[in-house]
Enzyme design. Structure first.
Site, PDB file in Angstrom:
ATOM      1  N   HIS A 160       1.022  -1.276   0.198  1.00 28.83           N
ATOM      2  CA  HIS A 160      -0.175  -0.003  -0.118  1.00 28.83           C
ATOM      3  C   HIS A 160       1.225   1.051   0.251  1.00 28.83           C
ATOM      4  CE1 HIS A 160      -3.872  -2.347   0.306  1.00 28.83           C
ATOM      5  NE2 HIS A 160      -3.330  -2.257   1.525  1.00 28.83           N
ATOM      6  N   ASP A 196      -2.225 -10.500  -2.564  1.00 26.55           N
ATOM      7  CA  ASP A 196      -2.614  -9.903  -1.742  1.00 26.55           C
ATOM      8  C   ASP A 196      -4.954  -9.775  -1.862  1.00 26.55           C
ATOM      9  OD1 ASP A 196      -1.696  -8.788   1.245  1.00 26.55           O
ATOM     10  OD2 ASP A 196      -3.324  -7.795  -0.047  1.00 26.55           O
ATOM     11  N   HIS A 198      -6.178  -7.204  -0.484  1.00 26.60           N
ATOM     12  CA  HIS A 198      -6.575  -6.431  -1.420  1.00 26.60           C
ATOM     13  C   HIS A 198      -5.738  -5.635  -2.261  1.00 26.60           C
ATOM     14  CE1 HIS A 198      -7.160  -6.250   3.368  1.00 26.60           C
ATOM     15  NE2 HIS A 198      -7.877  -5.771   2.935  1.00 26.60           N
ATOM     16  N   ASP A 285      -4.643 -13.059   3.161  1.00 27.35           N
ATOM     17  CA  ASP A 285      -5.280 -11.931   3.644  1.00 27.35           C
ATOM     18  C   ASP A 285      -6.792 -12.483   2.972  1.00 27.35           C
ATOM     19  OD1 ASP A 285      -4.517 -10.323   2.007  1.00 27.35           O
ATOM     20  OD2 ASP A 285      -4.884  -8.594   3.436  1.00 27.35           O
TER      21      ASP A 285
HETATM   22  C1  SP5 Z   1      -0.974  -4.646   3.895  1.00 25.12           C
HETATM   23  C2  SP5 Z   1      -2.264  -5.221   4.401  1.00 25.12           C
HETATM   24  O1  SP5 Z   1      -3.067  -6.243   3.785  1.00 25.12           O
HETATM   25  N1  SP5 Z   1      -2.987  -4.295   4.724  1.00 25.12           N
HETATM   26  C3  SP5 Z   1      -4.664  -4.161   4.715  1.00 25.12           C
HETATM   27  C4  SP5 Z   1      -5.006  -2.887   5.626  1.00 25.12           C
HETATM   28  C5  SP5 Z   1      -6.400  -2.910   5.577  1.00 25.12           C
HETATM   29  N2  SP5 Z   1      -6.854  -1.647   6.325  1.00 25.12           N
HETATM   30  C6  SP5 Z   1      -8.194  -0.854   6.242  1.00 25.12           C
HETATM   31  C7  SP5 Z   1      -9.256  -1.893   6.538  1.00 25.12           C
HETATM   32  C8  SP5 Z   1     -10.768  -2.318   7.072  1.00 25.12           C
HETATM   33  C9  SP5 Z   1     -11.086  -3.669   7.498  1.00 25.12           C
HETATM   34  N3  SP5 Z   1     -12.309  -3.445   7.614  1.00 25.12           N
HETATM   35  C10 SP5 Z   1     -12.816  -4.177   9.403  1.00 25.12           C
HETATM   36  C11 SP5 Z   1     -14.187  -5.518   8.674  1.00 25.12           C
HETATM   37  C12 SP5 Z   1     -14.225  -6.067   9.659  1.00 25.12           C
HETATM   38  N4  SP5 Z   1     -15.101  -7.386   9.816  1.00 25.12           N
HETATM   39 ZN    ZN Z   2      -4.177  -7.072   2.922  1.00 25.65          ZN
END
Ligand code: SP5
Ligand code: ZN
Length: 342
Positions: A160, A196, A198, A285
């Protein structure tokens, strides 16, 4: 397969994260890396070596010099100003505001050099981020010296982080540093495959206008998921990089059948591109029991994913990214790597 790993990551700890429902313990915690090392040792994946120290200048191949300077000093400044254990940004440039002025204010600079509140900075963050980057660079160098595949067990993750910003647990873009190092050491064409959950917005940004690094991302649809503001299918690269960026957004609840279609498609395009080396941004993830995500990939499925990635048959650096089911993260990572080797 050798692993590059530094215990310095443990200094990046006791992190607090702003979740939608309030402030709490961060998903991205030291046990993640500890559990991966334990699983790798258990199956005898290969030697575990420490990263070789590199120069700070080596970071400037993909990062802005002033941003690196900011990262290396911001905690000391925060500590002197506020005396609390963790620095966080609270205000960001956006539409209607100036985004080309670097404020003198500490809080102003924290906002300027980030895109969200998701990259907490504690006392040990800079040394951990630096060792993590060195691990990716060392892994790339090992490929140049003849290894067919190397695992950089990076923590904190990196995909990111952009040229001059942090976010989403990421500070320095380890995968981009590895890809750039492979380019500099003689691979004319390098591909980054980001699996990943994301979208790897930082990696995409860094290489978006370049034709020598192909970036492929398979991730949760940004219409539904973080990072929300990049990662759509119509982002295909710009100027001389036109056509060298591939995004495959997938729906929430995606299972292995659809996932493998996307992965095979990405592998085919990477092959057509003519990649001589591959960097895999390895996030697990996508796992069905990940506490922060909504895909349904199983522990067994990761073997097939690893095997599919091996079909390219070029030297490959795996760079650790996300994965927050700490109990199963080790087995999930081992399955990708063992699936790749078989
Ligand atoms: C490296 C990496 O995987 N970074 C991910 C960062 C994500 N941050 C925001 C996550 C939002 C999570 N949503 C929560 C849902 C809870 N059930
Ligand atoms: Zn991620």
């Amino acid at each position: 397969m050798k692993t590059v790993y530094s215990t310095i990551h443990r200094c990046h700890a006791d992190l607090k994260e702003l979740h939608s429902i309030g402030f709490g313990a961060a998903f991205e915690k030291p046990e993640r890396a500890e559990n991966i090392i334990a699983a790798i040792t258990e199956v005898n994946l290969g030697m575990i070596v420490e990263p070789i120290r590199q120069s700070i200048r080596d970071l400037y191949s993909v990062h802005d010099e002033a941003y690196v300077g900011f990262l290396s000093t911001v905690f000391a400044e925060w500590s002197k100003t506020y005396g609390t254990p963790q620095a966080l940004p609270t205000t960001w440039p956006r539409r209607g505001l100036r985004n080309n002025v670097i404020p003198r204010s500490l809080d102003g600079r924290l906002g300027y050099y980030s895109f969200d509140v998701g990259a907490p900075i504690v006392e040990g963050t800079w040394s951990a981020a630096l060792e993590s980057a060195f691990s990716a660079l060392t892994a790339a160098d090992m490929i140049t010296l003849g290894e067919q595949s190397v695992f950089a067990l990076c923590r904190p993750p990196g995909h990111h982080a952009g040229r001059d910003f942090m976010g989403g647990y990421c500070y320095l873009n380890n995968a981009a540093l590895a890809a750039q190092r492979l380019r500099e050491k003689g691979a004319d064409r390098v591909a980054v495959l980001d699996i990943d959950y994301h979208h790897g917005n930082g990696t995409q940004q860094i290489f978006y206008e370049r034709s020598d690094v192909f970036v492929a991302n398979i991730h949760a649809d940004p219409d539904e998921e973080y990072p929300y503001f990049l990662g759509f299918a119509d982002e295909r690269g710009a100027s001389s990089g036109e056509g060298s960026n591939l995004n495959i957004p997938l729906p929430l609840q995606t299972t292995i059948a659809l996932y493998l279609q996307a992965l095979s498609h990405a592998m085919a395009l990477i092959k057509d591109f003519g990649a001589e080396a591959l960097v895999v941004s390895l996030g697990v993830d996508t796992f069905e029991n990940d506490p922060s995500a909504y895909f349904r990939i199983t522990t067994e499925d990761y073997k097939v994913i690893g095997c599919t990635i091996s079909s390219l048959r070029v030297p490959t650096v795996f760079v650790m990214e996300g994965g927050y089911a700490a109990k199963q993260i080790g087995q999930n990572v081992v399955n990708v790597l063992m699936g790749f080797l078989e």
